[in-house]
Design an enzyme around this catalytic site. Sequence first.
Site, mmCIF file in Angstrom:
data_model
loop_
_atom_site.group_PDB
_atom_site.id
_atom_site.type_symbol
_atom_site.label_atom_id
_atom_site.label_comp_id
_atom_site.label_asym_id
_atom_site.label_seq_id
_atom_site.Cartn_x
_atom_site.Cartn_y
_atom_site.Cartn_z
ATOM 1 N N HIS A 81 0.852 -1.194 0.000
ATOM 2 C CA HIS A 81 0.000 0.000 0.000
ATOM 3 C C HIS A 81 0.882 1.236 0.000
ATOM 4 O O HIS A 81 1.884 1.297 0.706
ATOM 5 C CB HIS A 81 -0.901 0.032 1.243
ATOM 6 C CG HIS A 81 -1.723 1.274 1.311
ATOM 7 N ND1 HIS A 81 -2.908 1.412 0.619
ATOM 8 C CD2 HIS A 81 -1.508 2.451 1.941
ATOM 9 C CE1 HIS A 81 -3.389 2.619 0.839
ATOM 10 N NE2 HIS A 81 -2.558 3.280 1.634
ATOM 11 N N ASP A 160 -15.463 1.062 6.076
ATOM 12 C CA ASP A 160 -14.385 2.051 5.977
ATOM 13 C C ASP A 160 -14.736 3.097 4.922
ATOM 14 O O ASP A 160 -14.474 4.283 5.083
ATOM 15 C CB ASP A 160 -13.056 1.380 5.612
ATOM 16 C CG ASP A 160 -11.985 2.436 5.393
ATOM 17 O OD1 ASP A 160 -11.637 3.110 6.378
ATOM 18 O OD2 ASP A 160 -11.541 2.628 4.243
ATOM 19 N N ARG A 167 -15.408 11.209 7.336
ATOM 20 C CA ARG A 167 -14.205 11.868 7.880
ATOM 21 C C ARG A 167 -13.761 12.997 6.956
ATOM 22 O O ARG A 167 -13.331 14.066 7.395
ATOM 23 C CB ARG A 167 -13.069 10.848 8.014
ATOM 24 C CG ARG A 167 -13.237 9.910 9.194
ATOM 25 C CD ARG A 167 -12.252 8.745 9.124
ATOM 26 N NE ARG A 167 -10.880 9.177 9.040
ATOM 27 C CZ ARG A 167 -9.897 8.481 8.439
ATOM 28 N NH1 ARG A 167 -10.155 7.312 7.887
ATOM 29 N NH2 ARG A 167 -8.684 8.936 8.406
ATOM 30 N N SER A 182 -7.909 2.375 8.924
ATOM 31 C CA SER A 182 -8.578 2.417 7.624
ATOM 32 C C SER A 182 -7.722 1.714 6.564
ATOM 33 O O SER A 182 -8.196 0.844 5.829
ATOM 34 C CB SER A 182 -8.818 3.889 7.247
ATOM 35 O OG SER A 182 -9.049 4.042 5.885
ATOM 36 N N LYS A 186 -8.045 -2.550 4.836
ATOM 37 C CA LYS A 186 -8.100 -2.929 3.418
ATOM 38 C C LYS A 186 -6.937 -3.846 3.043
ATOM 39 O O LYS A 186 -7.050 -4.665 2.152
ATOM 40 C CB LYS A 186 -8.151 -1.670 2.556
ATOM 41 C CG LYS A 186 -9.535 -1.004 2.664
ATOM 42 C CD LYS A 186 -9.608 0.380 2.073
ATOM 43 C CE LYS A 186 -8.941 1.379 2.954
ATOM 44 N NZ LYS A 186 -9.141 2.771 2.630
#
Length: 430
Positions: A81, A160, A167, A182, A186
């Site tokens: 990520h 999320d 948010r 968050s 994932k």
Amino acid sequence: MNIIQLIEKKGNNFSLTEEELKFLFQEYQEKRMSDYQMSSLLMAIKINGLNEEELFIYTKILLDSGKTITFNDLERRVDKHSTGGVGDKVSLLLAPILAANKINIGKLSGRGLGFTGGTIDKLESIPGFNVDLTLEEFVSNSQEHGISLIGATSEFAPLDKSIYALRDVTGTVGSLELIAASIMSKKLVTNSKYIFIDLKCGSAAFFKTKEEALKAAKLFKKIGLYFGRKIFVMISTMEQPLGNFIGNKLEVWETIDILRNETKNDAFLLTKEIASYIIAEINKVSFEEANMLVDKVIEDQSAFNKFIEWIKIQGGEIEVFLKQKRINTKYIYPIKTSSEGYVSFQEVDKLGYAVVDLGGGRKQLHDKINYNVGIQVLKKTNDYVKKFDEIMLVYSDKELSTKFLNHLKSLIKIEQNKVPFEMVIETIVW
Ligand code: URA
């Protein structure tokens, strides 16, 4: 249990139990708790933080709200990520380099967000490239061909998605715990044993300072370990664009040049370092040996061949792409220096936004992207330049105003001395 009392409890800096957290998020998912109540809870969390136990429970609640994906080759599987950057094509480079070393990657990816480009948008600049694979295709492509990539749809961690949207409009994005949970929710969707977090730090990143980035890195690591994964975090700079191009098709061409061993820029060097840490860990070899394994797959073209195999398996017409003109815009504007000295970049996020303005990203959800536009970065931080040297080339399909071009010029400062600069700020391995 009472929603209002629990919000107050968190607001008064008491921790919430597993039962209480599960209750609150279930009430929200089932629409018995309103957006304004959830916003209030999120603000209480932003202000008071989450302790370790709350963090793990919250991450699990997000993960359990959607589907998960099971691979059966866990010893040689990694997921990745990136917290998002300008000119960030690491995923495009890393996946084929690892796959050529028989390390598989199956990745849920996103589209461009704000000033950051998205891997999916870049890949969709190749005609025919399809990110809507079935889960069976996603798993089997990754296991058989080494790489597979699909869009991070709302099947995965849907809670999320709705909380992130909330948010975004309630000033609660900037909480390290909420960000870490968050992102990790994932990453835990697949059962990949190894997870790499590419954490960008600097003016064009979520984390502006090394201290913040380090705090976040520790949270990523804790969550990963709690869920039985091996985590590697690299904190690298976003004080200049990565590589020499910003823009979808331009970045795919840059990827191809690197994989064909025709360019060795900072995007390659960063990817090489990341790949080496991953290969060293999985192959149980030294970092130096892993370095050589990266060089080998670039020199013998096996990484390039893997890239082509991946694109074709997802329907991409790579031959058509390779025959297209690399630069295919109506206008090319040079940005030149007006003095002599060392280059330094200011507010790199504004370069990302400029590419969005050119049409290379979306301002509205359904905007169509112009894949050809973008910016070529000819000079990088601490390069020495003379007066009137070209620093960037702007590729545009519309005529650009002097104001816009001057704005781009203002993002480059010419210094009399080199500025302090390090590409890799910190590496927290496995
Ligand atoms: N990216 C995410 O997916 N979540 C965050 O909270 C921040 C960045």
